[in-house]
Write an enzyme that holds these catalytic residues in place. Structure first.
Site, PDB file in Angstrom:
ATOM      1  N   LYS A  13       0.832  -1.220   0.000  1.00  0.00           N
ATOM      2  CA  LYS A  13       0.000   0.000   0.000  1.00  0.00           C
ATOM      3  C   LYS A  13       0.856   1.256   0.000  1.00  0.00           C
ATOM      4  O   LYS A  13       0.658   2.157  -0.799  1.00  0.00           O
ATOM      5  CB  LYS A  13      -0.903   0.062   1.247  1.00  0.00           C
ATOM      6  N   ARG A  84     -10.497  -0.090   7.308  1.00  0.00           N
ATOM      7  CA  ARG A  84      -9.979  -1.378   7.772  1.00  0.00           C
ATOM      8  C   ARG A  84     -11.056  -2.209   8.444  1.00  0.00           C
ATOM      9  O   ARG A  84     -10.796  -3.351   8.848  1.00  0.00           O
ATOM     10  CB  ARG A  84      -8.849  -1.146   8.778  1.00  0.00           C
ATOM     11  N   ARG A 123      11.472  -5.490   5.946  1.00  0.00           N
ATOM     12  CA  ARG A 123      11.136  -4.097   5.654  1.00  0.00           C
ATOM     13  C   ARG A 123      11.904  -3.158   6.579  1.00  0.00           C
ATOM     14  O   ARG A 123      12.078  -3.432   7.757  1.00  0.00           O
ATOM     15  CB  ARG A 123       9.634  -3.859   5.859  1.00  0.00           C
ATOM     16  N   ARG A 156      10.134  -1.178  11.941  1.00  0.00           N
ATOM     17  CA  ARG A 156       8.947  -0.801  12.719  1.00  0.00           C
ATOM     18  C   ARG A 156       8.741  -1.788  13.845  1.00  0.00           C
ATOM     19  O   ARG A 156       8.938  -2.980  13.668  1.00  0.00           O
ATOM     20  CB  ARG A 156       7.708  -0.809  11.802  1.00  0.00           C
ATOM     21  N   ARG A 167      -1.392  -8.890  13.173  1.00  0.00           N
ATOM     22  CA  ARG A 167      -1.937  -7.929  12.209  1.00  0.00           C
ATOM     23  C   ARG A 167      -2.592  -8.646  11.031  1.00  0.00           C
ATOM     24  O   ARG A 167      -3.606  -8.215  10.506  1.00  0.00           O
ATOM     25  CB  ARG A 167      -0.815  -6.998  11.720  1.00  0.00           C
TER      26      ARG A 167
END
Ligand code: AMP
Length: 211
Positions: A13, A84, A123, A156, A167
């Protein structure tokens, strides 16, 4: 053009929003980025949402609804990280109607659970400007440094394996009614987003330019 980018954590995204912004001159509205900035600033809002985010849980709808209303401009936009939940989809609809705006496309970046895990574990994001990297697929030119602002790259907190699983579970629980909602409205474009970033972007552009 007014777009929503939807998909599991790690679906791309944020990465695709940036590409779309550059190509079509859109404002990016990223709920995750906005909330992370508030946490970093230790604002009242930041303190309210920090606990949910650290656990990989959703921030309550009432709180994010307000954040969305403040940040949603009337200009062309790519909205990322909202809705969401089904309630959020209804809420977005309501706000847009009130402002006489219409969403053009709901783009669903469809990825496998394996892709999510592979992407999130490696990431890295820039502490300063939020740019996104991947140690294998989109590595920075200089180790641990952002290509754009030379800021320090970090992982993160919610990209740790335990929180990633949480998640993903939240996403799987919430996603079907949202996708169906936009499908019924004729706004849904679902794209296989397991491919690398340029290929996924090309698929989106081909669709948008054809419509
Ligand atoms: P993201 O950067 O999109 O992965 O979002 C990071 C975290 O911010 C999520 O795991 C949630 O805790 C919170 N968050 C972002 N967008 C929303 C939303 N629309 N509703 C509830 N929580 C959200």
């Amino acid at each position: 053009v007014k777009l929503v980018l939807f998909g599991a954590p790690g679906c791309g995204k944020g990465t695709q929003a940036k590409e779309l912004k550059d190509k079509y001159q859109l404002d990016i509205i990223s709920l995750g980025d906005i909330l992370r900035q508030e946490v970093q600033k230790k604002s009242e809002l930041g303190q309210q949402v920090q606990g949910y985010m650290a656990k990989g849980a959703l921030v309550p709808d009432e709180i994010v609804a307000k954040v969305l209303e403040v940040n949603l401009a009337d200009d062309n936009f790519v909205l990322e990280g909202y809705p969401r939940t089904y309630e959020q989809a209804l809420h977005l609809d309501k706000i847009l109607k009130k402002r006489n705006l219409d969403l053009d496309y709901f783009i669903y970046l469809d990825v496998s659970a394996q892709t999510v895990v592979n992407r999130l574990q490696l990431r890295r994001v820039c502490r300063k400007c939020g740019a996104i990297f991947h140690l294998k697929n989109m590595p920075p030119k200089v180790e641990d440094r952002c290509d754009y602002c030379s800021g320090e790259l970090m992982q993160r907190d919610d990209d740790k394996p335990q929180v990633i699983r949480q998640r993903l579970e939240v996403f799987n629980k919430q996603s079907n009614p949202i996708v169906d909602f936009y499908k019924d409205k004729g706004k849904l474009f679902a794209v296989d987003a397991n491919a690398e970033k340029d290929e996924v972007f090309a698929r989106i552009v081909r669709y948008l330019d054809k419509e």
